[in-house]
Structure formats: structure tokens, C-alpha cells
Scaffold this active site. Structure first.
Site, PDB file in Angstrom:
ATOM      1  CE  LYS A 138      64.959  61.435  42.698  1.00  0.00           C
ATOM      2  NZ  LYS A 138      64.255  61.886  41.155  1.00  0.00           N
ATOM      3  CG  HIS A 141      56.777  57.603  43.467  1.00  0.00           C
ATOM      4  ND1 HIS A 141      55.815  57.214  42.769  1.00  0.00           N
ATOM      5  CD2 HIS A 141      56.892  58.897  43.812  1.00  0.00           C
ATOM      6  CE1 HIS A 141      55.189  58.439  42.755  1.00  0.00           C
ATOM      7  NE2 HIS A 141      55.706  59.365  43.093  1.00  0.00           N
ATOM      8  CG  HIS A 144      59.515  53.078  40.702  1.00  0.00           C
ATOM      9  ND1 HIS A 144      59.779  54.080  41.305  1.00  0.00           N
ATOM     10  CD2 HIS A 144      60.062  53.294  39.352  1.00  0.00           C
ATOM     11  CE1 HIS A 144      60.352  55.020  40.632  1.00  0.00           C
ATOM     12  NE2 HIS A 144      60.687  54.504  39.477  1.00  0.00           N
TER      13      HIS A 144
END
Length: 561
Positions: A138, A141, A144
Site C-alpha cells: 500500500k 499513507h 503513517h
């Protein structure tokens, strides 16, 4: 330094109170500066000395304060003693204050404040900090980002104070999401897109397969079967998973800016490349949940051997932490198909890290939504017989609300960093005094990111806050941009007038209120470090720095130079 003055005050108090100086030092605090009036340099809270007494037997605080002050005398260090509400106040000899503070600032440099007696006697510890921890396959984001910058702050602070710190990036590289992703890639994936833009393509596949799984039970079943194959070590499934993991780590390292020859980089198997500057964060260890897929089975066996594992009607395995069947205290540790869960792997990871590092403290930096998870993990470690579970600490943080870019709602850190660079370049172009830079894009991103970090660190970590691009990039006021602007101006003055290399100075020239206020503020730096080290909140340091950079510094220093 402040600790030298504290020691002198504590020694005099020690003789009067018949208490050891070490007992008194931390009760003596530097007084915050005031623009309205001149204040004392240090104060002793008399109430703190009597805190062990109960309210019924405690004598009148103000009376005790006055009596104590009457027994103290001025000397070569303390030029004036007074009282306040429950405090005895001490004013340091102004010439001695100026000479001592400036000498130690010059001599200690970046170590200023770290040699304080506030930290003496504190044992040097082995500390593990787990932070950042994005999910493999992924895109990084923005959620994070907070974990990354907060964890990096904690690790830097602990290292500065002399502790042995191990930084761990615990990648989310295992779990049911890989069952979905593996199935999704077999259905919707394209090898060409995976190689050209891996994380974007994997994100698109993950979104699509989730939609399909919600409508088609066969897709959901296939995802469970794929993850079960991973847990059982199926070579074909593991090969696809390994490809996803390697491509993801390469992308993360470009964001973290890991040096090309870092052991952490070599250990994760990513290609050695010229990685771009982005966050400037490094790790000592890249590990992941996948490493504990086998060890988690050992944890399940241990829980079972201690009679803690219970099977439900659905075939899952749970641990009842309440001992009374309270649903809110039941933690699921195994699925009905025998596959492991996040909690099981975290238990295995904690046990493995204690075996490997024998840590004195392990700190997990994640959002507050995982508070219950870590409470349960720490509690399970305790009932499994691991007394060191009390050394584990969760540092939770709140949610950033309203962070949007020109592309719309923010999803990925890459969008945020690009937005930072763009806005900062525009700010720089609008200021006539901006120098011509060799690499304006790199400078813009670094200054902009630091401004964002200052904005993030100003409040309590646990608090949610409303994000504002305009506020982050304000060039005046209590902002990260102006803080860096102040630093650049001061550095320019050093280069122009040689202020950074003074070995001799005239203390008589630094007795006016503005100079004394700066010196008084410098006295407090070790206390600010100490407070941040105690509660792991960066807001103390940010507030201190923003107070240190008032506008009058420029006019005063320029006039004196």
C-alpha cells in the site's frame, strides 16, 4: 549552566533543611521569562517539599516559605532572595549568569543542556522504538507520517540523552489483506503496471478486490484460501507476496532516505540505488509481521499450555483477559482456519525482541485507535509470565483532520510532500530577499516539511487537530517557517560578525532586560529536555524554541554587532 546554579542553591538549602542536595535539585526550577516584568531566575516550591504530608497535618505553606527564606543568605552566586506564593525565589548574580551561560553555550555546542545534573544519576538504558510501520503493498499513507515523525523525535531524544536506541520499522507485511491482494492480483493485476508504478497499481487492485469480495462470496473465499496457503508456506503464493514486499520496501526507502550502504537497507534485500531526499529518517531494523508467522504458533502453544486459550463455537481461539467472560476483555488470537492474527504476531515479536535486545523499555508509536490492542497485548504478556511486559509502552497520537491537497482528499504521503514543495516554492518566490539556491526544490521540501512538523508538534500528541496549509506556511508568528527564518538570520549574523567563535566577551554589555531575558530562557533548556524525556511530548521543546525567537532578537543583535 542551570544545573551548576541549582547545585549551589541546593547546597545552601541542604544545610538549612537537613536534606541531601540531590533530593532538592529537582524541586528547584528555572522561572519562565516575562515580557512585562523582570523575574527571578530560580524558584523552590515549598509545597513540593511537603507533599508527603497529608492536608490535615501540613503547616501553613506561606508561613513556612517566609521562615525558610529568612534562614537563607545571599552569596557569590545568589544576589537576591525573595518569596512568592509558596515559593522561595533566587536571583543569580547578573555578571556570573551572563558569563556562565554564554561559556557553556559556546563550549557545549549541540550538547548544551544534555550535561545537566537533572540527568545525572539516571541509568543509561537499552530502548527499542517501533514506529512508522506502513503496510506493504500500500502506498505510504499520510497517517503513517505522524508515527514516523513522532517516533523519530522520541528515538533522537533518547539517543541524545545517552541511551542505546534501536529503531524498528515493523512493516505490515502479513495478514488477511495479502489474501485479498494475492487473489486480486490474479484477477485484475498487470505485470507491466506493477513494474512501472507498483504501489499505485497494488492500491488499485486492493480497492477493486475489496469491492468484489463484498459482493461475491467466492472472491472472499479465495482470499481466505490464498492467505492460508501463505501461512502453510506455499511457494507460489510466497513468491508473489515476496514480489509485493520487495517493491514496496524500495518505495519506502526512497521516502525515508536510507543511506545506500545502510545495514537496514541491505537486510531488506532492496536494490541499492540513489535514493532521493524526503523524510531523512533511518532505522536499525526492518522487520515485519511475516517474520513471526511461525513464531506465532509457538505463542498459541504457550497460551494453551498455561490454560489461557479458549475455543469458541465458531472455531476461533480467544484469551479472556477478565477471567469472567467480559466481552470487552476477550482477545481473539487465532482464526477458525488456524491462521494467526495481528495480536498473536505482536506477542511473538515482543518476546523475540526481549530475547534479542534485552531492552529496558520498548515504545510503540501508533495512533490512538490501537490503544486497546496494546493494552491487551501487554496484559497477555503479563499473564503468560513475562514480567518485563511492564517495560512496554504505547505512545498514542490523535488524528489530523482536514489535510487536503489540490488533488482533493489526501490519501498518500507522496501527495503531501509534493504539496509542501509546491507551496513552499511559491512562498520563496514571493519573498524578494530569498537567495538564489542551488537546489530550490530540495530546500523548499525540507523547509516545508519542518514547518509541518512544528505545526504537528505544538499540541498534545493525543489530541486530534484541524490542519491548515495557510497556518503551516505563515511567514510570521509562531510558525515553523518563521522559526527557520530566525535560525537562518542568526546564522547569517554569525557568518558576518563571527559571533559563533567568541572566546571572550564583555558581560557588562549584556545586562539590559532583553539580553537577561534570553539568558534566563537559555537556563530553562535542560528542564525542557527533561520534561520531554519524561512524557515523550515534543510540544515542550517546540514551545521553548518559539519563545526563544522573539522579533526583538534581530534588532538587539544587529545593534550590538
Amino acid at each position: 549552566m542551570a544545573c551548576g546554579f541549582r547545585r549551589s542553591i541546593a547546597c545552601q538549602l541542604s544545610r538549612v533543611l537537613d536534606l541531601p542536595p540531590e533530593y532538592l535539585i529537582k524541586s528547584i526550577s528555572a522561572v519562565p521569562i516575562s515580557r512585562k516584568e523582570e523575574v527571578a531566575d530560580f524558584q523552590l516550591s515549598v509545597d513540593s517539599l511537603l507533599e508527603n504530608n497529608n492536608d490535615h497535618s501540613r503547616p501553613d505553606i506561606q508561613l513556612q516559605t517566609v521562615r525558610l527564606a529568612e534562614k537563607l543568605k545571599c552569596d557569590t552566586v545568589v544576589s537576591e532572595i525573595s518569596t512568592g506564593p509558596g515559593t522561595v525565589n533566587f536571583k543569580i548574580n547578573r555578571e556570573l549568569l551572563t558569563k556562565t551561560v554564554l561559556q557553556e553555550v559556546i563550549e557545549d555546542g549541540s550538547k548544551y543542556g544534555l550535561k545537566s545534573e537533572l540527568f545525572s544519576g539516571l541509568p543509561q538504558k537499552k530502548i527499542v522504538v517501533e514506529f512508522s510501520s506502513p503496510n506493504v503493498a500500500k502506498k505510504f499513507h499520510v497517517g503513517h507520517l505522524r508515527s514516523t515523525i513522532i517516533g523519530n523525535f522520541i528515538a533522537n531524544l533518547k539517543e541524545a540523552l545517552g541511551h542505546q536506541v534501536t529503531r524498528i520499522n515493523y512493516l505490515g507485511d502479513w495478514g488477511m489483506q495479502f489474501g485479498l491482494l494475492g487473489t486480486g492480483f490474479q484477477l485484475f493485476g498487470y505485470e507491466e503496471k506493477l513494474q512501472s508504478n507498483p504501489l499505485q497499481h497494488l492500491f488499485e487492485v486492493y480497492v477493486q478486490v475489496n469491492k468484489e469480495a463484498a459482493d461475491d462470496k467466492n472472491v472472499a473465499k479465495s482470499a481466505h484460501e490464498f492467505f492460508q496457503r501463505l501461512e502453510l508456506g506455499d511457494t507460489q503464493a510466497l513468491a508473489l507476496w515476496q514480489k509485493f514486499r520487495d517493491l514496496s520496501i524500495e518505495e519506502y526507502i526512497r521516502i525515508y532516505k536510507v543511506p545506500a550502504h545502510s545495514p537496514a537497507l541491505l537486510s531488506c534485500g532492496a536494490a541499492l540505488d540513489e535514493y532521493s531526499w524526503r523524510l531523512g529518517v533511518h532505522f536499525d531494523e526492518y522487520s515485519g509481521e511475516s517474520f513471526y508467522r511461525e513464531k506465532s504458533q509457538e505463542v498459541l502453544k504457550l497460551l494453551d499450555s498455561k490454560g489461557l486459550l479458549q475455543k469458541t463455537i465458531k472455531g476461533t481461539a480467544v484469551v479472556d483477559l477478565s477471567g469472567s467472560g467480559d466481552p470487552s476483555s476477550i482477545c481473539t488470537v487465532m482464526r477458525s482456519d488456524g491462521t494467526s492474527l495481528y495480536a498473536t504476531r505482536d506477542l511473538a515479536a515482543a518476546i523475540d525482541r526481549m530475547d534479542k535486545y534485552n531492552f529496558d523499555k520498548m515504545i510503540y508509536v501508533t495512533d490512538k485507535g490501537q490503544k486497546k490492542h496494546f493494552q491487551q497485548v501487554f496484559q497477555m504478556l503479563q499473564i503468560m509470565g513475562y514480567d518485563w511486559a511492564e517495560r512496554c509502552q504505547h505512545v498514542p497520537f490523535g488524528v489530523v483532520q482536514g489535510m487536503k491537497t489540490r488533488r482533493g482528499d489526501v490519501t498518500f504521503l507522496e501527495d503531501v510532500l509534493n504539496e509542501i514543495r509546491l507551496r513552499m516554492l511559491q512562498n520563496m518566490a514571493s519573498v524578494k530577499t530569498t537567495r538564489e539556491l542551488e537546489n530550490p526544490q530540495e530546500t523548499a521540501e525540507r523547509v516545508g516539511l519542518a514547518a509541518l512538523i512544528i505545526q504537528d508538534f505544538r499540541g498534545f500528541l493525543l489530541s486530534d487537530y484541524q490542519f491548515s496549509w495557510d497556518r503551516v506556511f505563515q511567514s510570521r508568528g509562531d510558525t515553523g517557517v518563521f522559526l527557520q527564518y530566525t535560525h537562518a538570520r542568526l546564522h547569517s549574523l554569525e557568518e558576518t560578525f563571527g559571533c559563533g567563535y567568541l572566546n571572550d566577551f564583555n558581560t557588562a554589555c549584556l545586562q539590559e532586560p532583553q539580553s537577561v531575558s534570553i539568558l534566563q530562557h537559555l537556563l530553562r533548556f535542560d528542564e525542557v529536555l527533561y520534561r520531554s524525556a519524561q512524557d515523550l511530548q515534543p510540544r515542550h521543546i517546540v514551545s521553548y524554541l518559539l519563545t526563544l525567537r522573539p522579533d526583538f532578537i534581530f534588532s538587539e543583535l544587529s545593534a550590538q554587532s
